[in-house]
Structures are given as structure tokens and as C-alpha cells.
Design a protein around this motif. Structure first.
Motif, PDB file in Angstrom:
ATOM      1  N   ILE A 111      -9.870  12.365 -20.506  1.00  0.00           N
ATOM      2  CA  ILE A 111     -11.013  12.022 -21.459  1.00  0.00           C
ATOM      3  C   ILE A 111     -11.305  13.011 -22.540  1.00  0.00           C
ATOM      4  O   ILE A 111     -11.552  12.574 -23.704  1.00  0.00           O
ATOM      5  N   MET A 112     -11.062  14.354 -22.368  1.00  0.00           N
ATOM      6  CA  MET A 112     -11.316  15.325 -23.226  1.00  0.00           C
ATOM      7  C   MET A 112     -10.092  15.103 -24.588  1.00  0.00           C
ATOM      8  O   MET A 112     -10.684  15.169 -25.741  1.00  0.00           O
ATOM      9  N   ALA A 113      -9.128  14.554 -24.039  1.00  0.00           N
ATOM     10  CA  ALA A 113      -8.113  14.392 -25.147  1.00  0.00           C
ATOM     11  C   ALA A 113      -8.375  13.083 -26.131  1.00  0.00           C
ATOM     12  O   ALA A 113      -8.028  13.433 -27.062  1.00  0.00           O
ATOM     13  N   ILE A 114      -8.783  12.096 -25.278  1.00  0.00           N
ATOM     14  CA  ILE A 114      -8.698  10.966 -26.062  1.00  0.00           C
ATOM     15  C   ILE A 114     -10.106  10.775 -26.900  1.00  0.00           C
ATOM     16  O   ILE A 114     -10.225  10.132 -27.990  1.00  0.00           O
ATOM     17  N   THR A 115     -11.216  11.556 -26.369  1.00  0.00           N
ATOM     18  CA  THR A 115     -12.449  11.503 -27.127  1.00  0.00           C
ATOM     19  C   THR A 115     -12.548  12.838 -28.344  1.00  0.00           C
ATOM     20  O   THR A 115     -13.404  12.808 -28.824  1.00  0.00           O
ATOM     21  N   ARG A 116     -11.651  14.030 -28.142  1.00  0.00           N
ATOM     22  CA  ARG A 116     -11.230  15.112 -28.642  1.00  0.00           C
ATOM     23  C   ARG A 116     -12.809  15.700 -28.735  1.00  0.00           C
ATOM     24  O   ARG A 116     -13.367  16.405 -29.640  1.00  0.00           O
ATOM     25  N   ASN A 117     -13.343  15.650 -27.167  1.00  0.00           N
ATOM     26  CA  ASN A 117     -14.570  16.463 -27.121  1.00  0.00           C
ATOM     27  C   ASN A 117     -14.193  17.344 -26.093  1.00  0.00           C
ATOM     28  O   ASN A 117     -14.029  16.886 -24.720  1.00  0.00           O
ATOM     29  N   PRO A 118     -14.645  18.616 -26.130  1.00  0.00           N
ATOM     30  CA  PRO A 118     -14.416  19.512 -24.859  1.00  0.00           C
ATOM     31  C   PRO A 118     -15.483  19.246 -23.743  1.00  0.00           C
ATOM     32  O   PRO A 118     -15.267  19.819 -22.680  1.00  0.00           O
ATOM     33  N   LEU A 119     -16.367  18.601 -23.781  1.00  0.00           N
ATOM     34  CA  LEU A 119     -17.330  18.201 -22.935  1.00  0.00           C
ATOM     35  C   LEU A 119     -17.581  16.900 -22.293  1.00  0.00           C
ATOM     36  O   LEU A 119     -18.315  16.695 -21.520  1.00  0.00           O
ATOM     37  N   ALA A 120     -16.575  16.307 -22.721  1.00  0.00           N
ATOM     38  CA  ALA A 120     -16.431  14.766 -22.215  1.00  0.00           C
ATOM     39  C   ALA A 120     -15.638  14.877 -21.053  1.00  0.00           C
ATOM     40  O   ALA A 120     -14.415  15.524 -20.737  1.00  0.00           O
ATOM     41  N   THR A 121     -16.055  13.986 -19.708  1.00  0.00           N
ATOM     42  CA  THR A 121     -15.261  13.921 -18.820  1.00  0.00           C
ATOM     43  C   THR A 121     -15.753  12.406 -18.049  1.00  0.00           C
ATOM     44  O   THR A 121     -16.195  11.484 -18.523  1.00  0.00           O
ATOM     45  N   PRO A 122     -15.062  11.800 -17.299  1.00  0.00           N
ATOM     46  CA  PRO A 122     -15.222  10.466 -16.727  1.00  0.00           C
ATOM     47  C   PRO A 122     -16.795  10.514 -16.135  1.00  0.00           C
ATOM     48  O   PRO A 122     -17.326   9.234 -16.283  1.00  0.00           O
ATOM     49  N   TYR A 123     -17.421  11.617 -15.915  1.00  0.00           N
ATOM     50  CA  TYR A 123     -18.906  11.422 -15.681  1.00  0.00           C
ATOM     51  C   TYR A 123     -19.659  11.245 -16.917  1.00  0.00           C
ATOM     52  O   TYR A 123     -20.658  10.488 -16.773  1.00  0.00           O
ATOM     53  N   THR A 124     -19.273  11.731 -17.905  1.00  0.00           N
ATOM     54  CA  THR A 124     -19.837  11.413 -19.149  1.00  0.00           C
ATOM     55  C   THR A 124     -19.776   9.898 -19.628  1.00  0.00           C
ATOM     56  O   THR A 124     -21.016   9.608 -20.086  1.00  0.00           O
ATOM     57  N   ILE A 125     -18.689   9.327 -19.227  1.00  0.00           N
ATOM     58  CA  ILE A 125     -18.480   7.884 -19.417  1.00  0.00           C
ATOM     59  C   ILE A 125     -19.634   6.914 -18.538  1.00  0.00           C
ATOM     60  O   ILE A 125     -19.759   5.812 -18.830  1.00  0.00           O
ATOM     61  N   GLY A 126     -20.434   7.760 -17.495  1.00  0.00           N
ATOM     62  CA  GLY A 126     -21.097   6.795 -16.828  1.00  0.00           C
ATOM     63  C   GLY A 126     -20.687   6.439 -15.272  1.00  0.00           C
ATOM     64  O   GLY A 126     -21.325   5.750 -14.487  1.00  0.00           O
ATOM     65  N   VAL A 127     -19.527   6.916 -15.019  1.00  0.00           N
ATOM     66  CA  VAL A 127     -18.713   6.459 -13.853  1.00  0.00           C
ATOM     67  C   VAL A 127     -19.710   7.128 -12.627  1.00  0.00           C
ATOM     68  O   VAL A 127     -19.799   6.337 -11.657  1.00  0.00           O
ATOM     69  N   SER A 128     -20.049   8.260 -12.634  1.00  0.00           N
ATOM     70  CA  SER A 128     -20.780   8.755 -11.384  1.00  0.00           C
ATOM     71  C   SER A 128     -22.308   8.057 -11.312  1.00  0.00           C
ATOM     72  O   SER A 128     -22.939   8.094 -10.207  1.00  0.00           O
ATOM     73  N   ILE A 182     -18.273   8.011 -26.257  1.00  0.00           N
ATOM     74  CA  ILE A 182     -19.045   8.990 -25.463  1.00  0.00           C
ATOM     75  C   ILE A 182     -20.506   8.683 -25.346  1.00  0.00           C
ATOM     76  O   ILE A 182     -21.143   8.792 -24.609  1.00  0.00           O
ATOM     77  N   LEU A 183     -21.126   8.153 -26.908  1.00  0.00           N
ATOM     78  CA  LEU A 183     -22.323   7.886 -26.611  1.00  0.00           C
ATOM     79  C   LEU A 183     -22.598   6.521 -25.761  1.00  0.00           C
ATOM     80  O   LEU A 183     -23.836   6.445 -25.343  1.00  0.00           O
ATOM     81  N   SER A 184     -21.842   5.691 -25.877  1.00  0.00           N
ATOM     82  CA  SER A 184     -21.902   4.450 -25.029  1.00  0.00           C
ATOM     83  C   SER A 184     -22.013   5.033 -23.434  1.00  0.00           C
ATOM     84  O   SER A 184     -22.609   4.246 -22.825  1.00  0.00           O
ATOM     85  N   GLY A 185     -20.986   5.953 -23.194  1.00  0.00           N
ATOM     86  CA  GLY A 185     -21.119   6.394 -21.725  1.00  0.00           C
ATOM     87  C   GLY A 185     -22.408   6.895 -21.561  1.00  0.00           C
ATOM     88  O   GLY A 185     -22.921   6.677 -20.520  1.00  0.00           O
ATOM     89  N   ILE A 186     -22.892   7.755 -22.317  1.00  0.00           N
ATOM     90  CA  ILE A 186     -24.253   8.385 -22.072  1.00  0.00           C
ATOM     91  C   ILE A 186     -25.254   7.719 -21.942  1.00  0.00           C
ATOM     92  O   ILE A 186     -26.214   7.396 -20.997  1.00  0.00           O
ATOM     93  N   ALA A 187     -25.335   6.463 -22.710  1.00  0.00           N
ATOM     94  CA  ALA A 187     -26.072   5.282 -22.653  1.00  0.00           C
ATOM     95  C   ALA A 187     -26.455   4.605 -21.277  1.00  0.00           C
ATOM     96  O   ALA A 187     -27.464   4.440 -20.647  1.00  0.00           O
ATOM     97  N   MET A 188     -24.983   4.284 -20.931  1.00  0.00           N
ATOM     98  CA  MET A 188     -24.953   3.776 -19.479  1.00  0.00           C
ATOM     99  C   MET A 188     -25.503   4.811 -18.255  1.00  0.00           C
ATOM    100  O   MET A 188     -25.898   4.035 -17.492  1.00  0.00           O
ATOM    101  N   SER A 189     -25.097   5.850 -18.416  1.00  0.00           N
ATOM    102  CA  SER A 189     -25.381   6.726 -17.434  1.00  0.00           C
ATOM    103  C   SER A 189     -26.955   6.899 -17.380  1.00  0.00           C
ATOM    104  O   SER A 189     -27.672   6.939 -16.171  1.00  0.00           O
ATOM    105  N   TYR A 190     -27.918   6.835 -18.596  1.00  0.00           N
ATOM    106  CA  TYR A 190     -29.135   6.768 -18.492  1.00  0.00           C
ATOM    107  C   TYR A 190     -29.720   5.542 -17.843  1.00  0.00           C
ATOM    108  O   TYR A 190     -30.668   5.601 -16.946  1.00  0.00           O
ATOM    109  N   ILE A 191     -29.175   4.359 -18.300  1.00  0.00           N
ATOM    110  CA  ILE A 191     -29.554   3.156 -17.347  1.00  0.00           C
ATOM    111  C   ILE A 191     -29.425   3.263 -16.027  1.00  0.00           C
ATOM    112  O   ILE A 191     -30.364   2.766 -15.276  1.00  0.00           O
TER     113      ILE A 191
END
Length: 363
Positions: A111-128, A182-191
Motif C-alpha cells: 500500500i505504501m508503494a502504490i500510494t507513494r505515502n509512508p503512512l498508508a497501510t491497509p488499515y488506512t484504506i478502512g479494512v480494519s 487514501i482519502l477514500s479509505g479514510i472516509a470509509m474508516s470514519y463511516i
């Protein structure tokens, strides 16, 4: 004089630079392979420690002998107590720790590689968050697609796929950037987190306690029937991610450069995003949301193997397995005989370690 120059090229000659470059690259590859081997040895040692430590003390040698006795009964012999404790109580948990740690580490690296973000993880996408909401529905309301002991696992898995599916569908749109993902995943996490909070607000105290314990993440629910699923998804994610490792190296520059070099950026991003989310969703449905492993493993591994995804992906998996094994041993022995949730231990170990890495990066 000419012969001497043929043997000892001047430092500014092209041949000298090529040979020097090969020598440096060979040392880099050797260091990367050494790190992979070191992680593998550490896992072997930690597995033995995990199997030997507990209320029933078993030696390191007895622990591995108990494993081999089951597989090669004619050549090894161990006490019935050791065999029972290892095979029925400790080995499923230990194997799950290895598989879960490897899946989390590789998923975070991808996830870090495809988003080019060092803080992005599957949890950031909203999986957890999705898995936690599904588990809360099962624990608090008793509703789900499956019944019995599979109720919580089934709900967690199904609901963890919802945010992953939404993010995947958004990634199919033309012009979608890593930031959008990343922003889409964060939005899903909040929901899903909001839904989980509302469920707990109206639930009874015991149900809330069970839900919170599940959300922290633990390996005590590991069982033999879960191992084939966890192993299969780990093997699939390893094969797929290694297949596209070189494409990931190119994609970390920018999308236009990668497309110019022949990489099908959208296709690779969808495949790797899907496999990372699926592997994380599978493990989270069994263990709960064990945090920090998918964030720490890639960063620490990068310090030793560099940015080449061909080495960084397996290194993150191996280091993640070792990290979760250490956390599980601490969780079991810190206040024995009480077993702490391993997710709390990974957070306690991971928080200071992340702060150290950030400070080290600044200096």
C-alpha cells in the motif's frame, strides 16, 4: 606502461566505474540477502521460544521435537504432555502469529508503494474499521451471514471487504491519484467507526467489553481450521506482489513516467490494492485489528534493504512475522498467567519505535 594501465584502470575511466558499480551493487545485494536470512533465523528461534514458554515449561528442543514427532513419529520421541501442549494449545497461535505478521508487513509495504505515502497501510484504506463494524454487529446484535463460532469471523470478513471494494471501484476511474485512494479509505474508516460507536452506545456492558477486546486484536482465537486460509492468502499475495515488484519500483517515481516505460499503472494498482486488502481482511477476521505491524515492518526493513521492492516486500513480511512473534511472547509472559491482547503490545512497542524512526529520519 600500457600493460599496467590495463591491469589497474585509472579512477576516471569508464571500465573502472563499471567495475566499481558492480562491486558496490554486489555488496548491497549481499546485505539484503543477509537481512532476509537473519529474519528467517530469528523467526525460527522465536517460534521455539513461543512454543516452550507458558504455564507448562517445555525446553526449546522439546518444542521442536514435539513438532517433528507428529510428522515423523518413527524418528522422534517426546512426552505426551509436551506433544499435547505444543500441538493443541500453542502451535496454532504461533503459526497464526507468523502468517498474520507476514501478511500485515507485506500488505503495508504494498500500500505504501502504490500510494507513494509512508503512512498508508491497509488499515488506512478502512479494512480494519469495516471488520470491526462487522464484528460489532455479530457480538452486540447476534446477526450475521453465518452461525455459531463463525458468526463473528464471517461478519468481520464480509464487512472488511466493503471499504476495500469501494476504494477499488474508485481506483478504476480515470484520473484517480494515490491521494484519492487514501482519502477514500479514510472516509470509509470514519463511516464504519461511527457505526461501531453507535452500536456500542446502545449495547450492554458485557457486549461492549467483548467488542472492544476484539477491536484491540489478539491471537487467542487462533485455531487449526484458520491456518489453511491464512496460509493460502499469504502464498497468493506473495506470488502476485513479487510478480509486480519491478513495476512497483517504477511506479514509485510517478504515473506518467511509469506509463512511458510501459507499466499499466491502473491495472497494477488495482491488482495490488485488491490483494493487499484481501489478505489483510482475511487475517483481521481471525485475529482482530492488530495495529502497527503493517506500518513498522516496511519502514524498519527499508533501513536494511533499501527501496527495491523485490527485496523490500519479502523483508517486510519476514520482519513482520518476527515482530508479531515478539509481541505475542511479551503479551503472554508480561503478567502471566494473564494473557494481554497482543494488539495492545504491538501499539506499545510500535509507538515509541515509530517516534524513534521519525527522529532518526530528521537527523
Amino acid at each position: 606502461m600500457v600493460e599496467k594501465r590495463g591491469l589497474n584502470q585509472p579512477t576516471n575511466s569508464p571500465i573502472y566505474k563499471v567495475n566499481k558499480g558492480k562491486e558496490v551493487y554486489s555488496k548491497v545485494v549481499a546485505r539484503r540477502i543477509l537481512f532476509l536470512i537473519s529474519c528467517s533465523i530469528a523467526i525460527f528461534i522465536l517460534v521455539g521460544l513461543s512454543l516452550s514458554l507458558g504455564s507448562a515449561q517445555i525446553s526449546f528442543l522439546e518444542a521442536y521435537t514435539a513438532i517433528f514427532t507428529k510428522l515423523f513419529a518413527a524418528h522422534f520421541e517426546v512426552s505426551d504432555l509436551a506433544a499435547t501442549v505444543v500441538w493443541h494449545l500453542r502451535l496454532p497461535r504461533t503459526i497464526m502469529a507468523v502468517l498474520a505478521g507476514a501478511s500485515f508487513g507485506m500488505g503495508g509495504c504494498i500500500i505504501m508503494a502504490i500510494t507513494r505515502n509512508p503512512l498508508a497501510t491497509p488499515y488506512t484504506i478502512g479494512v480494519s474499521a469495516g471488520a470491526g463494524f462487522g464484528a460489532a454487529i455479530a457480538i452486540i446484535l447476534g446477526k450475521g451471514l453465518l452461525v455459531g463460532p463463525l458468526l463473528t469471523v464471517g461478519n468481520a470478513f464480509v464487512f472488511s471487504l466493503f471499504p476495500a471494494t469501494v476504494v477499488l471501484l474508485l481506483s478504476r476511474r480515470s484520473g484517480t491519484t494515490p491521494t484519492t485512494i487514501i482519502l477514500s479509505g479514510i472516509a470509509m474508516s470514519y463511516i464504519f467507526s461511527a457505526g461501531n460507536t453507535l452500536l456500542q452506545f446502545f449495547a450492554e456492558a458485557e457486549a461492549v467489553r467483548a467488542t472492544v477486546f476484539w477491536l484491540v486484536g489478539d491471537l487467542s482465537r487462533a485455531d487449526w481450521w484458520q491456518i489453511p486460509y491464512a496460509l493460502a492468502i499469504l502464498l497468493i499475495s506473495t506470488i502476485v506482489s513479487m510478480r509486480f515488484a519491478w513495476d512497483l519500483n517504477i511506479m514509485k517515481t510517478d504515473d506518467d513516467t511509469a506509463k512511458g516505460l510501459g507499466v499499466e499503472v491502473e491495472k497494477v494498482r488495482r491488482i495490488l490494492l485488491g490483494i493487499a486488502c484481501l489478505s489483510t481482511a482475511t487475517i483481521v477476521s481471525f485475529t482482530g485489528a492488530i495495529g502497527f505491524v503493517c506500518l513498522l515492518s516496511p519502514h524498519i526493513s527499508r533501513m536494511f534493504v533499501g527501496e527495491d521492492e523485490r527485496y523490500l516486500i519479502p523483508a517486510s513480511g519476514l520482519f513482520g512475522a518476527a515482530l508479531l512473534l515478539v509481541s505475542d511472547i511479551v503479551a503472554r509472559r508480561a503478567v502471566a498467567p494473564i494473557m494481554l491482547p497482543v494488539g495492545a503490545i504491538t501499539a506499545l512497542l510500535g509507538g515509541p519505535m515509530l517516534l524513534y524512526l521519525l527522529q532518526r529520519g530528521r537527523s
